[in-house]
Design a protein around this motif. Structure first.
Motif, PDB file in Angstrom:
ATOM      1  N   ARG A 149       0.858  -1.187   0.000  1.00  0.00           N
ATOM      2  CA  ARG A 149       0.000   0.000   0.000  1.00  0.00           C
ATOM      3  C   ARG A 149       0.894   1.236   0.000  1.00  0.00           C
ATOM      4  NH1 ARG A 149      -3.304  -0.301   4.889  1.00  0.00           N
ATOM      5  NH2 ARG A 149      -1.272  -0.231   5.895  1.00  0.00           N
ATOM      6  N   LYS A 150       0.437   2.293  -0.717  1.00  0.00           N
ATOM      7  CA  LYS A 150       1.223   3.524  -0.752  1.00  0.00           C
ATOM      8  C   LYS A 150       0.294   4.732  -0.864  1.00  0.00           C
ATOM      9  CE  LYS A 150       3.562   4.608  -4.463  1.00  0.00           C
ATOM     10  NZ  LYS A 150       4.628   4.597  -5.503  1.00  0.00           N
ATOM     11  N   TRP A 151       0.364   5.612   0.159  1.00  0.00           N
ATOM     12  CA  TRP A 151      -0.301   6.910   0.112  1.00  0.00           C
ATOM     13  C   TRP A 151       0.660   7.924  -0.516  1.00  0.00           C
ATOM     14  CZ3 TRP A 151      -5.262   7.565   1.975  1.00  0.00           C
ATOM     15  CH2 TRP A 151      -5.749   6.652   2.920  1.00  0.00           C
ATOM     16  N   THR A 152       0.125   8.885  -1.296  1.00  0.00           N
ATOM     17  CA  THR A 152       0.959   9.972  -1.821  1.00  0.00           C
ATOM     18  C   THR A 152       0.184  11.280  -1.784  1.00  0.00           C
ATOM     19  OG1 THR A 152       0.261   9.537  -4.102  1.00  0.00           O
ATOM     20  CG2 THR A 152       2.303   8.487  -3.360  1.00  0.00           C
ATOM     21  N   GLU A 159       6.741  12.803   8.005  1.00  0.00           N
ATOM     22  CA  GLU A 159       7.206  14.061   7.424  1.00  0.00           C
ATOM     23  C   GLU A 159       7.712  13.866   5.998  1.00  0.00           C
ATOM     24  OE1 GLU A 159       9.930  16.017  10.026  1.00  0.00           O
ATOM     25  OE2 GLU A 159       8.414  16.364  11.575  1.00  0.00           O
ATOM     26  N   ASP A 160       6.973  13.061   5.248  1.00  0.00           N
ATOM     27  CA  ASP A 160       7.318  12.777   3.855  1.00  0.00           C
ATOM     28  C   ASP A 160       6.035  12.864   3.031  1.00  0.00           C
ATOM     29  OD1 ASP A 160       8.622  12.070   1.565  1.00  0.00           O
ATOM     30  OD2 ASP A 160       9.340  10.121   2.277  1.00  0.00           O
ATOM     31  N   SER A 161       6.168  12.852   1.712  1.00  0.00           N
ATOM     32  CA  SER A 161       5.005  12.906   0.831  1.00  0.00           C
ATOM     33  C   SER A 161       4.543  11.515   0.406  1.00  0.00           C
ATOM     34  CB  SER A 161       5.321  13.747  -0.410  1.00  0.00           C
ATOM     35  OG  SER A 161       6.417  13.194  -1.113  1.00  0.00           O
ATOM     36  N   VAL A 162       5.206  10.460   0.918  1.00  0.00           N
ATOM     37  CA  VAL A 162       4.831   9.071   0.635  1.00  0.00           C
ATOM     38  C   VAL A 162       4.698   8.348   1.967  1.00  0.00           C
ATOM     39  CG1 VAL A 162       5.475   6.918  -0.499  1.00  0.00           C
ATOM     40  CG2 VAL A 162       6.035   9.112  -1.578  1.00  0.00           C
ATOM     41  N   LEU A 163       3.652   7.496   2.083  1.00  0.00           N
ATOM     42  CA  LEU A 163       3.390   6.805   3.345  1.00  0.00           C
ATOM     43  C   LEU A 163       2.843   5.416   3.055  1.00  0.00           C
ATOM     44  CD1 LEU A 163       3.150   7.191   6.523  1.00  0.00           C
ATOM     45  CD2 LEU A 163       0.728   7.707   6.074  1.00  0.00           C
ATOM     46  N   LEU A 178      -5.085  13.608  -2.967  1.00  0.00           N
ATOM     47  CA  LEU A 178      -4.553  12.661  -1.986  1.00  0.00           C
ATOM     48  C   LEU A 178      -4.832  11.272  -2.545  1.00  0.00           C
ATOM     49  CD1 LEU A 178      -3.439  11.783   0.782  1.00  0.00           C
ATOM     50  CD2 LEU A 178      -5.761  12.058   1.690  1.00  0.00           C
ATOM     51  N   SER A 179      -3.773  10.525  -2.843  1.00  0.00           N
ATOM     52  CA  SER A 179      -3.929   9.257  -3.561  1.00  0.00           C
ATOM     53  C   SER A 179      -3.471   8.083  -2.711  1.00  0.00           C
ATOM     54  CB  SER A 179      -3.121   9.281  -4.867  1.00  0.00           C
ATOM     55  OG  SER A 179      -3.551  10.333  -5.709  1.00  0.00           O
ATOM     56  N   ILE A 180      -4.079   6.930  -2.994  1.00  0.00           N
ATOM     57  CA  ILE A 180      -3.643   5.677  -2.381  1.00  0.00           C
ATOM     58  C   ILE A 180      -3.624   4.605  -3.465  1.00  0.00           C
ATOM     59  CG2 ILE A 180      -6.003   5.093  -1.647  1.00  0.00           C
ATOM     60  CD1 ILE A 180      -4.716   3.679   0.788  1.00  0.00           C
ATOM     61  N   GLN A 181      -2.605   3.760  -3.398  1.00  0.00           N
ATOM     62  CA  GLN A 181      -2.432   2.695  -4.397  1.00  0.00           C
ATOM     63  C   GLN A 181      -2.172   1.380  -3.669  1.00  0.00           C
ATOM     64  OE1 GLN A 181       1.265   2.349  -6.894  1.00  0.00           O
ATOM     65  NE2 GLN A 181      -0.157   2.891  -8.543  1.00  0.00           N
ATOM     66  N   TRP A 182      -2.843   0.320  -4.157  1.00  0.00           N
ATOM     67  CA  TRP A 182      -2.651  -1.010  -3.580  1.00  0.00           C
ATOM     68  C   TRP A 182      -2.094  -1.959  -4.639  1.00  0.00           C
ATOM     69  CZ3 TRP A 182      -7.208   1.717  -3.370  1.00  0.00           C
ATOM     70  CH2 TRP A 182      -7.641   2.159  -2.116  1.00  0.00           C
ATOM     71  N   GLN A 183      -1.273  -2.886  -4.187  1.00  0.00           N
ATOM     72  CA  GLN A 183      -0.846  -3.995  -5.033  1.00  0.00           C
ATOM     73  C   GLN A 183      -1.505  -5.261  -4.495  1.00  0.00           C
ATOM     74  OE1 GLN A 183       3.375  -4.689  -5.199  1.00  0.00           O
ATOM     75  NE2 GLN A 183       3.172  -6.539  -6.431  1.00  0.00           N
ATOM     76  N   PHE A 184      -2.220  -5.953  -5.386  1.00  0.00           N
ATOM     77  CA  PHE A 184      -2.889  -7.194  -5.018  1.00  0.00           C
ATOM     78  C   PHE A 184      -2.247  -8.367  -5.756  1.00  0.00           C
ATOM     79  CE2 PHE A 184      -6.105  -4.003  -4.094  1.00  0.00           C
ATOM     80  CZ  PHE A 184      -6.606  -4.435  -2.880  1.00  0.00           C
ATOM     81  N   GLN A 225      -4.525  -1.417  -7.907  1.00  0.00           N
ATOM     82  CA  GLN A 225      -5.752  -0.626  -7.766  1.00  0.00           C
ATOM     83  C   GLN A 225      -5.365   0.710  -7.130  1.00  0.00           C
ATOM     84  OE1 GLN A 225      -8.797  -1.187  -8.749  1.00  0.00           O
ATOM     85  NE2 GLN A 225      -9.496  -3.276  -8.386  1.00  0.00           N
ATOM     86  N   ASP A 226      -6.106   1.759  -7.460  1.00  0.00           N
ATOM     87  CA  ASP A 226      -5.791   3.052  -6.847  1.00  0.00           C
ATOM     88  C   ASP A 226      -7.061   3.888  -6.699  1.00  0.00           C
ATOM     89  OD1 ASP A 226      -6.102   5.013  -9.209  1.00  0.00           O
ATOM     90  OD2 ASP A 226      -4.756   3.471 -10.024  1.00  0.00           O
ATOM     91  N   SER A 227      -6.982   4.879  -5.849  1.00  0.00           N
ATOM     92  CA  SER A 227      -8.084   5.816  -5.635  1.00  0.00           C
ATOM     93  C   SER A 227      -7.496   7.173  -5.269  1.00  0.00           C
ATOM     94  CB  SER A 227      -9.011   5.322  -4.523  1.00  0.00           C
ATOM     95  OG  SER A 227     -10.120   6.183  -4.375  1.00  0.00           O
ATOM     96  N   THR A 228      -8.155   8.236  -5.721  1.00  0.00           N
ATOM     97  CA  THR A 228      -7.686   9.594  -5.446  1.00  0.00           C
ATOM     98  C   THR A 228      -8.825  10.432  -4.886  1.00  0.00           C
ATOM     99  OG1 THR A 228      -6.013   9.524  -7.195  1.00  0.00           O
ATOM    100  CG2 THR A 228      -6.720  11.704  -6.444  1.00  0.00           C
ATOM    101  N   PHE A 229      -8.531  11.158  -3.810  1.00  0.00           N
ATOM    102  CA  PHE A 229      -9.473  12.094  -3.209  1.00  0.00           C
ATOM    103  C   PHE A 229      -8.989  13.508  -3.501  1.00  0.00           C
ATOM    104  CE2 PHE A 229      -9.116   8.299  -0.652  1.00  0.00           C
ATOM    105  CZ  PHE A 229     -10.433   7.891  -0.505  1.00  0.00           C
ATOM    106  N   MET A 230      -9.889  14.350  -4.003  1.00  0.00           N
ATOM    107  CA  MET A 230      -9.541  15.752  -4.200  1.00  0.00           C
ATOM    108  C   MET A 230      -9.929  16.524  -2.941  1.00  0.00           C
ATOM    109  SD  MET A 230      -8.076  15.644  -7.047  1.00  0.00           S
ATOM    110  CE  MET A 230      -7.750  17.409  -7.140  1.00  0.00           C
ATOM    111  N   VAL A 231      -8.937  17.094  -2.299  1.00  0.00           N
ATOM    112  CA  VAL A 231      -9.134  17.818  -1.047  1.00  0.00           C
ATOM    113  C   VAL A 231      -9.124  19.317  -1.342  1.00  0.00           C
ATOM    114  CG1 VAL A 231      -8.258  18.226   1.275  1.00  0.00           C
ATOM    115  CG2 VAL A 231      -8.031  15.951   0.232  1.00  0.00           C
ATOM    116  N   SER A 232     -10.196  20.003  -0.964  1.00  0.00           N
ATOM    117  CA  SER A 232     -10.260  21.460  -1.139  1.00  0.00           C
ATOM    118  C   SER A 232      -9.557  22.126   0.034  1.00  0.00           C
ATOM    119  CB  SER A 232     -11.711  21.936  -1.203  1.00  0.00           C
ATOM    120  OG  SER A 232     -12.337  21.476  -2.371  1.00  0.00           O
ATOM    121  N   VAL A 233      -8.451  22.780  -0.262  1.00  0.00           N
ATOM    122  CA  VAL A 233      -7.674  23.455   0.771  1.00  0.00           C
ATOM    123  C   VAL A 233      -7.932  24.957   0.649  1.00  0.00           C
ATOM    124  CG1 VAL A 233      -5.396  23.805   1.772  1.00  0.00           C
ATOM    125  CG2 VAL A 233      -5.940  21.634   0.636  1.00  0.00           C
ATOM    126  N   LEU A 234      -8.532  25.523   1.686  1.00  0.00           N
ATOM    127  CA  LEU A 234      -8.910  26.931   1.678  1.00  0.00           C
ATOM    128  C   LEU A 234      -7.834  27.783   2.331  1.00  0.00           C
ATOM    129  CD1 LEU A 234     -12.652  26.606   2.762  1.00  0.00           C
ATOM    130  CD2 LEU A 234     -11.697  26.592   0.451  1.00  0.00           C
TER     131      LEU A 234
END
Length: 503
Positions: free
Chosen positions: A65-68, A79-83, A100-106, A115-124
């Motif tokens: 799994r990888k968050w970016t 304190e990194d851009s990958v988790l 904000l994206s997440i990717q899985w390897q199955f 597989q992957d999914s991306t959330f668009m975060v509105s930063v005000l």
């Protein structure tokens, strides 16, 4: 699915569940994967810059799994851009729509896939208060960010703050109350200088309030335009007719009384005095010797050749003739009678008897203000609505008037459109104090009146059958054949109907 650390199931508001597609040759459920993301946010994720969110991965069956998140935003975990951890704590460092994206390897029997999914975060942005003048109705000049306007001008100002605030408090010299809308219209009637202040903040996500005060922002000078009469109505003080003008008026001389004329039901009435309102010098009060009853009509006139009334900036009042007076009538319906709250309270949901009926509040084409009650009925439909709040008391020895505005937008069934208006005890049913509007009783609902707001007044020939300490209104509507019927209502009013005593 396991329970995630740091996430309370009671606040889980967003679940995205994706079950991976099985290839045809794979035995169903032989290799099972489940993707689930948990977040305490309902719907779109919105956050203020330099603030953080938490989001957790509850997926199962993956091998990696990888968050970016794009730099300069980062994960507080490392304190990194990958988790790669299960729960991500993300701090957003720039304004905009941030992915904000997440990717899985199955791994399954056919091999490895992603597989992957991306959330668009509105930063005000953080809130920095600012405002601007967007329109001035009247003569004015502008220099160095400040305005000089003539008395009576209407100035429109709107919030232009950064950070998308949703809460506003305008503090303007001469205003007796705080204004709380994004855009305000203020008429400056009195000579002088006015300071304008605005406090803006945000509820969701929380944004710390900021404020801006512009001292002496608007200067009001004598006008070159005529004094305008903007409204005529009787106040709650019996016989006090209030003339609302576009700017402050000068003191009224006793000799000016004879320049005013008031007719009640076409007959000249006796004027006791004419004076300035003690709280608002833009209101001139014509005080009658006798009360005006709300079953009567009244008009007021002023003859400039016989009077010397003028504004505080010394502009003479011009002649006006037979201006209609809105006679005072206390509305017993004190909760949302004009639907400006954006809902149809104090009425309950529809009680559908037959057919199909839709009840909504619309925000265009109202008789006055912004909103109106809209009812759309399928052909041959019948339904009722009753008040469930805002009840009122009635006396059996008094007469009342029920007044409302109606617009028939579409009525293919002609006289098949009918209404019954009932007044009854709030805790029961009564069918003996009502008025039917249909083929026999009114021309308000006929096809040639479609698309026009019309004022309807009923019940003035009836009295309640008993004293009711708590009463409500019930409305029953039915439609004819030929297609959908659409009608709108606005400005409901129920008041004691006053009739002058016989002489």
């Amino acid at each position: 699915m396991k329970i995630l650390k740091n996430i309370s199931l009671g606040v889980i508001a967003l679940v995205i569940a994706l079950t991976s597609c099985q290839k045809d040759e794979v035995v169903p459920y032989g290799d099972f994967q489940d993707i689930a993301i948990f977040s305490p946010y309902a719907g779109k994720i919105t956050v203020e810059v330099n603030q953080q969110i938490s989001i957790a991965d509850g997926s199962k069956g993956f091998v990696d799994r990888k968050w970016t998140v794009p730099f300069p935003s980062y994960f507080l975990n490392n304190e990194d851009s990958v988790l790669t951890e299960e729960t991500a704590f993300v701090k957003f460092m720039e304004v905009g729509e941030i992915p904000l994206s997440i990717q899985w390897q199955f791994q399954d029997s056919t091999g490895s896939y992603m597989q992957d999914s991306t959330f668009m975060v509105s930063v005000l942005d953080t809130i920095t208060t600012d405002f601007a003048v967007t329109n001035i109705a009247g003569n004015y000049t502008e220099a160095d960010g400040k305005y000089v306007v003539e008395a009576g001008s209407i100035v429109t100002m709107t919030d232009t703050s950064s950070g998308s605030p949703d809460t506003y408090q305008w503090l303007i010299d001469g205003q007796s109350e705080i204004l709380e809308t994004k855009t305000v219209e203020v008429q400056f009637k009195k000579l002088g200088t006015y300071t304008v202040g605005l406090v803006s903040s945000r509820k969701e996500p929380y944004g710390r309030p900021d404020s801006l005060v512009v001292w002496d922002f608007i200067e009001v000078i004598p006008s070159t335009l005529p004094v305008e009469l903007t409204g005529v109505s009787e106040s709650s003080n019996p016989g006090f007719i209030q003339l609302q003008f576009s700017r402050d008026m000068d003191v009224i001389d006793a000799n000016d009384i004879s320049a005013f004329t008031v007719k009640v039901n076409g007959v000249a009435g006796s004027i006791k005095t004419v004076q300035l309102n003690k709280n608002d010098a833009s209101i001139v009060e014509v005080v009658m010797e006798n009360d005006i009853y709300n079953s009567q009509t009244a008009v007021v006139s002023y003859d400039a050749s016989a009077g010397s009334v003028q504004s505080s900036d010394f502009v003479k009042l011009e002649t006006f003739t037979d201006e209609n007076v809105i006679v005072y009538a206390k509305n017993l319906l004190n909760i949302n009678p004009d639907f400006e709250d954006g809902n149809y309270s104090p009425f309950d949901d529809l009680n559908l008897i037959k057919g199909g009926v839709n009840l909504t509040v619309v925000s265009s084409g109202a008789q006055s203000g912004t909103n109106a009650l809209n009812i759309v009925m399928d052909e041959g439909s019948n339904a009722q609505i009753s008040m469930n709040d805002g009840f009122f008391s009635l006396s059996k020895d008094k007469t009342y008037a029920l007044e409302f505005w109606v617009k028939v937008k579409n009525n293919p069934g002609g006289n098949g459109l009918q209404m019954t208006w009932r007044v009854m005890p709030s805790d029961g049913w009564a069918d003996n104090y009502k008025q039917w509007l249909g083929v026999c009783c009114t021309d308000q609902l006929k096809a040639d009146s479609e698309g026009v707001w019309q004022k309807v007044q009923i019940l003035t020939d009836k009295q309640p059958p008993a004293d009711w300490d708590s009463a409500k209104i019930n409305i029953q509507v039915s439609s004819g054949a030929g297609g959908q019927t659409e009608i709108e209502f606005d400005n409901f009013k129920l008041y004691e109907y006053e009739v002058a005593p016989a002489e």
